[in-house]
Design a protein around this motif. Structure first.
Motif, PDB file in Angstrom:
ATOM      1  N   PHE A 177       1.198  -7.379   0.299  1.00  0.00           N
ATOM      2  CA  PHE A 177      -0.184  -7.017   0.589  1.00  0.00           C
ATOM      3  C   PHE A 177      -0.578  -5.663   0.019  1.00  0.00           C
ATOM      4  O   PHE A 177      -1.752  -5.316   0.013  1.00  0.00           O
ATOM      5  CB  PHE A 177      -0.446  -7.068   2.095  1.00  0.00           C
ATOM      6  N   ALA A 178       0.366  -4.883  -0.444  1.00  0.00           N
ATOM      7  CA  ALA A 178       0.025  -3.594  -1.041  1.00  0.00           C
ATOM      8  C   ALA A 178      -0.388  -3.742  -2.514  1.00  0.00           C
ATOM      9  O   ALA A 178      -0.681  -2.753  -3.172  1.00  0.00           O
ATOM     10  CB  ALA A 178       1.198  -2.635  -0.927  1.00  0.00           C
ATOM     11  N   HIS A 179      -0.425  -4.992  -3.006  1.00  0.00           N
ATOM     12  CA  HIS A 179      -0.721  -5.179  -4.427  1.00  0.00           C
ATOM     13  C   HIS A 179      -2.132  -4.701  -4.793  1.00  0.00           C
ATOM     14  O   HIS A 179      -2.355  -4.169  -5.881  1.00  0.00           O
ATOM     15  CB  HIS A 179      -0.540  -6.645  -4.789  1.00  0.00           C
ATOM     16  N   GLY A 180      -3.090  -4.870  -3.880  1.00  0.00           N
ATOM     17  CA  GLY A 180      -4.453  -4.387  -4.133  1.00  0.00           C
ATOM     18  C   GLY A 180      -4.484  -2.876  -4.311  1.00  0.00           C
ATOM     19  O   GLY A 180      -5.266  -2.333  -5.087  1.00  0.00           O
ATOM     20  N   GLU A 181      -3.596  -2.187  -3.608  1.00  0.00           N
ATOM     21  CA  GLU A 181      -3.551  -0.722  -3.707  1.00  0.00           C
ATOM     22  C   GLU A 181      -2.858  -0.287  -4.997  1.00  0.00           C
ATOM     23  O   GLU A 181      -3.167   0.764  -5.557  1.00  0.00           O
ATOM     24  CB  GLU A 181      -2.860  -0.123  -2.489  1.00  0.00           C
ATOM     25  N   ALA A 198       5.205   3.219  -9.993  1.00  0.00           N
ATOM     26  CA  ALA A 198       4.825   3.205  -8.577  1.00  0.00           C
ATOM     27  C   ALA A 198       5.286   1.909  -7.918  1.00  0.00           C
ATOM     28  O   ALA A 198       5.797   1.907  -6.790  1.00  0.00           O
ATOM     29  CB  ALA A 198       3.317   3.372  -8.426  1.00  0.00           C
ATOM     30  N   GLY A 199       5.127   0.793  -8.641  1.00  0.00           N
ATOM     31  CA  GLY A 199       5.565  -0.508  -8.109  1.00  0.00           C
ATOM     32  C   GLY A 199       7.068  -0.533  -7.897  1.00  0.00           C
ATOM     33  O   GLY A 199       7.582  -1.041  -6.892  1.00  0.00           O
ATOM     34  N   LEU A 200       7.786   0.044  -8.865  1.00  0.00           N
ATOM     35  CA  LEU A 200       9.246   0.108  -8.793  1.00  0.00           C
ATOM     36  C   LEU A 200       9.682   0.918  -7.574  1.00  0.00           C
ATOM     37  O   LEU A 200      10.569   0.518  -6.812  1.00  0.00           O
ATOM     38  CB  LEU A 200       9.756   0.779 -10.067  1.00  0.00           C
ATOM     39  N   LEU A 201       9.002   2.044  -7.383  1.00  0.00           N
ATOM     40  CA  LEU A 201       9.294   2.928  -6.257  1.00  0.00           C
ATOM     41  C   LEU A 201       9.027   2.213  -4.927  1.00  0.00           C
ATOM     42  O   LEU A 201       9.819   2.290  -3.986  1.00  0.00           O
ATOM     43  CB  LEU A 201       8.377   4.153  -6.363  1.00  0.00           C
ATOM     44  N   LEU A 202       7.916   1.504  -4.894  1.00  0.00           N
ATOM     45  CA  LEU A 202       7.542   0.745  -3.694  1.00  0.00           C
ATOM     46  C   LEU A 202       8.636  -0.263  -3.338  1.00  0.00           C
ATOM     47  O   LEU A 202       9.060  -0.359  -2.187  1.00  0.00           O
ATOM     48  CB  LEU A 202       6.213   0.032  -3.968  1.00  0.00           C
ATOM     49  N   GLU A 203       9.113  -0.979  -4.365  1.00  0.00           N
ATOM     50  CA  GLU A 203      10.149  -1.993  -4.131  1.00  0.00           C
ATOM     51  C   GLU A 203      11.430  -1.324  -3.645  1.00  0.00           C
ATOM     52  O   GLU A 203      12.052  -1.754  -2.668  1.00  0.00           O
ATOM     53  CB  GLU A 203      10.397  -2.767  -5.422  1.00  0.00           C
ATOM     54  N   VAL A 244      14.469  -8.432  -9.509  1.00  0.00           N
ATOM     55  CA  VAL A 244      13.384  -8.115  -8.583  1.00  0.00           C
ATOM     56  C   VAL A 244      12.624  -6.876  -9.068  1.00  0.00           C
ATOM     57  O   VAL A 244      11.390  -6.839  -9.069  1.00  0.00           O
ATOM     58  CB  VAL A 244      13.939  -7.909  -7.155  1.00  0.00           C
ATOM     59  N   ALA A 245      13.397  -5.864  -9.515  1.00  0.00           N
ATOM     60  CA  ALA A 245      12.763  -4.636 -10.013  1.00  0.00           C
ATOM     61  C   ALA A 245      11.847  -4.945 -11.188  1.00  0.00           C
ATOM     62  O   ALA A 245      10.697  -4.464 -11.250  1.00  0.00           O
ATOM     63  CB  ALA A 245      13.831  -3.618 -10.405  1.00  0.00           C
ATOM     64  N   ILE A 246      12.338  -5.754 -12.128  1.00  0.00           N
ATOM     65  CA  ILE A 246      11.519  -6.104 -13.296  1.00  0.00           C
ATOM     66  C   ILE A 246      10.255  -6.850 -12.862  1.00  0.00           C
ATOM     67  O   ILE A 246       9.159  -6.632 -13.399  1.00  0.00           O
ATOM     68  CB  ILE A 246      12.339  -6.976 -14.286  1.00  0.00           C
ATOM     69  N   THR A 247      10.386  -7.703 -11.857  1.00  0.00           N
ATOM     70  CA  THR A 247       9.226  -8.434 -11.356  1.00  0.00           C
ATOM     71  C   THR A 247       8.142  -7.474 -10.871  1.00  0.00           C
ATOM     72  O   THR A 247       6.958  -7.643 -11.181  1.00  0.00           O
ATOM     73  CB  THR A 247       9.653  -9.355 -10.190  1.00  0.00           C
ATOM     74  N   PHE A 248       8.577  -6.466 -10.105  1.00  0.00           N
ATOM     75  CA  PHE A 248       7.608  -5.489  -9.620  1.00  0.00           C
ATOM     76  C   PHE A 248       7.007  -4.684 -10.768  1.00  0.00           C
ATOM     77  O   PHE A 248       5.819  -4.379 -10.763  1.00  0.00           O
ATOM     78  CB  PHE A 248       8.248  -4.565  -8.576  1.00  0.00           C
ATOM     79  N   VAL A 249       7.836  -4.323 -11.740  1.00  0.00           N
ATOM     80  CA  VAL A 249       7.338  -3.554 -12.888  1.00  0.00           C
ATOM     81  C   VAL A 249       6.260  -4.342 -13.621  1.00  0.00           C
ATOM     82  O   VAL A 249       5.160  -3.836 -13.885  1.00  0.00           O
ATOM     83  CB  VAL A 249       8.506  -3.204 -13.841  1.00  0.00           C
ATOM     84  N   VAL A 250       6.553  -5.606 -13.912  1.00  0.00           N
ATOM     85  CA  VAL A 250       5.600  -6.410 -14.681  1.00  0.00           C
ATOM     86  C   VAL A 250       4.329  -6.664 -13.881  1.00  0.00           C
ATOM     87  O   VAL A 250       3.203  -6.475 -14.365  1.00  0.00           O
ATOM     88  CB  VAL A 250       6.263  -7.750 -15.102  1.00  0.00           C
ATOM     89  N   GLY A 251       4.497  -7.037 -12.604  1.00  0.00           N
ATOM     90  CA  GLY A 251       3.329  -7.313 -11.762  1.00  0.00           C
ATOM     91  C   GLY A 251       2.437  -6.085 -11.621  1.00  0.00           C
ATOM     92  O   GLY A 251       1.219  -6.178 -11.711  1.00  0.00           O
ATOM     93  N   SER A 252       3.066  -4.912 -11.424  1.00  0.00           N
ATOM     94  CA  SER A 252       2.285  -3.685 -11.230  1.00  0.00           C
ATOM     95  C   SER A 252       1.571  -3.275 -12.513  1.00  0.00           C
ATOM     96  O   SER A 252       0.428  -2.814 -12.476  1.00  0.00           O
ATOM     97  CB  SER A 252       3.196  -2.546 -10.769  1.00  0.00           C
ATOM     98  N   ALA A 253       2.246  -3.438 -13.654  1.00  0.00           N
ATOM     99  CA  ALA A 253       1.616  -3.075 -14.929  1.00  0.00           C
ATOM    100  C   ALA A 253       0.385  -3.947 -15.167  1.00  0.00           C
ATOM    101  O   ALA A 253      -0.667  -3.459 -15.602  1.00  0.00           O
ATOM    102  CB  ALA A 253       2.612  -3.216 -16.072  1.00  0.00           C
TER     103      ALA A 253
END
Lengths: 308, 402
Positions: free
Chosen positions: A39-43, A77-82, A196-205
């Motif tokens: 749910f933090a994806h909008g942020e 930031a996404g990586l850090l969040l994960e 998982v980390a790569i997933t967050f990186v790609v999604g956040s970018a």
């Protein structure tokens, strides 16, 4: 509605749909791999817009460089969040992680208001893109913006690169494997944490790209800007079939077009006493609920078999 | 038994300290919109109240202390902080740029018997919350009200801009916006015009729905009663959607924030004159009285620019309360807090021709809304840097009332 108006609204809808699609992919990828609704994806999307804003305010770099810088920073930031919020809870019950995601969302909204200021900031796109794109069609004038044309093009390019990543590379193969069965993938020697980390990186970018283009389209950004697009993109992902990448793209475009077309249609039938366009979200979501009644797993989702 | 005696003694000490504190500073509560969508107005009005306090820091030999708090542009938060200020022992409240927070706060202050004086809340309801209360009303303002503002806006749009079809932008959940829209619309329809109302939300960034309605309705003029964080982007997106006609609005759009969010090119026509108009109280420069001139010079010496009408009214709101306390005389210091609060109300109601920087203020025989306030219509002209001319005002093109 004239043909010209229809064409104009279709391009507006594609533009809005592109932004939803970019966000929806982030929800879908994370869900596919972790069964987590982030749910933090909008942020994250909001952070992307602010990183770009500060990059070109302070450095004066061209907008596309600012966008790339913002994508890199937001990926971080996404990586850090994960790493800080989700990985320690990897083996906790799903609800615990879900509540954490909601908490992070509120945290980033409020931190954003404190750090960036609560007032909206004017977001200036490059003057080249500000030029209106006007032409006559069958005797009717069409008013478009260059941003409206550019947004779908950039989005499709990014989606093409994402498809290449997932389908053609080793890491993409690993992502698909983890999405199918995390335990078996781990036994096969796949580094799940890395995937998982790569997933967050790609999604956040991708969310950052969406945030920057949102700012260029609507010309202002503020720390709470991620809430509604975030929820809508999540719904787009569910309607498309959460966990499925083509589903997320389809859901995003469907939602964008439905919103804009419906509003254009409604604006033709309204009076003073009753301003129909205000009901846009009510009507759009009613349609989406109907779709889910008939296809509970979304348009592309196939029951339990889920892909990245 | 011992415990009871102790408790009574402690109570005596507390009560004693209350009467002792009458030698300390006089507390004036200042709840303003410092964050949220009305912050552009709330912050500058608080600055003006503080400036007025700097110039007149004492009354009846005691210092006056401003206790400022943030209402966050929220109706419920405004009631909460107002109650807190009353509990802290303020003798009166000076605050609120806007009706959304001013109305619920006025209700709280009315119940407690404390004067609330709103700087620029323009909804009539703000000074009507005391209706039927046997103690009389405690709510005041220094600005005009929206029947005047909406009516003058409609006259200007119909007669001067020649508008016949107007699209009105209204902000959901805002008392000011709904009131102003109603008064504008009633007058405009009475004149023979046609109106289409579009609702927007606080924090909305995508106005494509409203712009689609605008393209379908094809108005001559767009009138906005929404605050700058909504009106600015709306103007931008309406221009991007091909609308080239004039915009008009109430005092809530007359802000640099509207200009910054819309972009200067959306405010100006191709020829470089502004095509956005707002009704507003007139600034001190257009009042012309000696008091207005003195204020103008003091402000320029202190801040290096011209005060805008919101600042001028913030300055007056503070001074009219301090003058009321002064008029009560030294007896004020002898009274209990509750009596002081009522005395200030009575002294305010006796105010006649107080020479304010915004013109003369009279509360005699009113419901707390001053009589004969002058309203101006401003064209939001910009300088080369895209800043509103005359210190954030624009150019006065017409006046009404007075």
């Amino acid at each position: 509605m004239t043909l010209a108006q229809f064409l104009q609204q279709t391009i507006n809808g594609l533009s809005l749909g592109s932004l939803y699609a970019l966000l929806a992919i982030g929800y879908s990828m994370v869900y596919g791999i972790l069964r987590l609704i982030n749910f933090a994806h909008g942020e994250i999307f909001m952070l992307g817009a602010f990183f770009a804003f500060y990059t070109f305010t302070f450095t004066g770099l061209p907008w596309w460089v600012a966008m790339l810088v913002s994508m890199v920073l937001t990926a971080g930031a996404g990586l850090l969040l994960e790493r800080l919020a989700y990985r320690p809870l990897r083996d906790s019950p799903r609800t615990t992680v879900l509540i954490t995601a909601i908490a992070i969302s509120f945290l980033l909204q409020n931190a954003g208001q404190m750090i960036f200021g609560a007032q909206p900031k004017p977001f200036a796109p490059p003057s080249l893109l500000l030029k209106p794109l006007q032409f006559e069609l069958a005797g009717n004038r069409i008013f478009l913006r260059w941003t409206g044309v550019l947004v779908p093009i950039i989005t499709l390019a990014l989606l093409y690169l994402l498809t290449l990543l997932v389908q053609r590379t080793r890491i993409g193969k690993a992502m698909r494997a983890v999405a199918q069965d995390t335990e078996v993938a781990r036994m096969m020697g796949i580094n799940v944490n890395f995937v998982v980390a790569i997933t967050f990186v790609v999604g956040s970018a991708l969310a950052a790209a969406g945030g920057v283009m949102w700012g260029m389209t609507f010309r202002n950004i503020q720390p709470l800007m991620g809430i509604f697009p975030g929820i809508k993109a999540f719904i787009a992902a569910v309607v498309g079939g959460i966990g499925s990448l083509p589903g997320a793209m389809l859901g995003g475009y469907l939602l964008g077009l439905a919103e804009v077309w419906l509003v254009a249609l409604l604006s033709l039938f309204q009076s003073n006493a009753f301003t129909l366009t205000t009901y846009r979200d009510v009507l759009v979501f009613a349609i989406l609920i109907l779709i889910l009644l008939f296809r509970p797993h979304g348009i592309i989702g196939e029951g339990t078999a889920e892909k990245v | 038994m011992n415990r009871l005696i102790l408790a009574v003694a402690a109570l005596g000490l507390v009560l004693g300290s209350v009467s002792l504190s009458q030698g300390g500073p006089i507390l004036i509560g200042a709840p303003f919109e410092l964050t949220g969508d009305q912050a552009a107005f709330g912050t500058i009005e608080l600055d003006a109240v503080r400036f007025a306090n700097e110039l007149r820091p004492t009354v009846l030999g005691r210092s006056v202390e401003i206790v400022a708090v943030d209402t966050a542009s929220s109706a419920s938060e405004s009631s909460n902080v107002t109650q807190r200020l009353i509990d802290q022992g303020v003798v009166a409240l000076v605050g609120w740029c806007c009706s959304r927070g001013a109305i619920p706060a006025a209700e709280v202050a009315q119940a407690a018997g404390v004067v609330s004086i709103s700087v620029t809340s323009t909804n009539p309801q703000t000074t009507l919350v005391g209706e039927g209360d046997p103690r009389g009303s405690f709510s005041f303002r220094v600005d005009f009200i929206d029947p005047q503002q909406g009516g003058a806006g409609a006259d200007f749009v119909f007669n001067t801009l020649g508008g016949r079809r107007v699209l009105v932008v209204r902000q959901i959940g805002d008392a000011y916006s709904f009131g102003l829209t109603e008064f504008f619309t009633n007058r405009f329809i009475q004149l023979g015009g046609e109106v289409n109302i579009q609702d927007v939300n606080e924090g909305q960034t995508d106005f494509s729905a409203q712009v689609a309605a605008l393209q379908a309705f094809n108005p001559d003029v767009v009138y906005s009663s929404a605050f700058p964080p909504q009106s600015g982007p709306f103007i931008r997106q309406a221009r991007d959607g091909g609308y080239t006609g004039p915009f008009a609005g109430g005092d809530a759009i007359l802000s640099q924030q509207t200009v910054d969010l819309a972009g200067a090119d959306a405010i100006l026509t191709a020829e470089g004159t502004a095509n956005v108009f707002a009704t507003s109280p007139v600034g001190a420069a257009d009042v012309g009285s000696p008091e207005a001139q003195a204020f103008l010079q003091a402000w320029q010496a202190r801040f290096g620019d011209n005060p805008d009408p919101f600042e001028t009214l913030g300055f007056d709101a503070y001074n009219v309360v301090i003058q009321a306390i002064e008029n009560i005389g030294p007896a004020f210091n002898e009274r209990s807090l509750a009596e002081q609060r009522v005395a200030i109300r009575d002294a305010l109601l006796a105010t006649e021709n107080f020479p304010g920087a915004s013109g003369s203020i009279t509360f005699v025989d009113t419901d707390g809304t001053p009589r004969n306030r002058v309203l101006g219509v401003f064209r939001m002209d910009l300088d080369a840097e895209g800043k509103l001319v005359s210190g954030g005002l624009g150019t006065l093109v017409a006046t009404a009332g007075g």
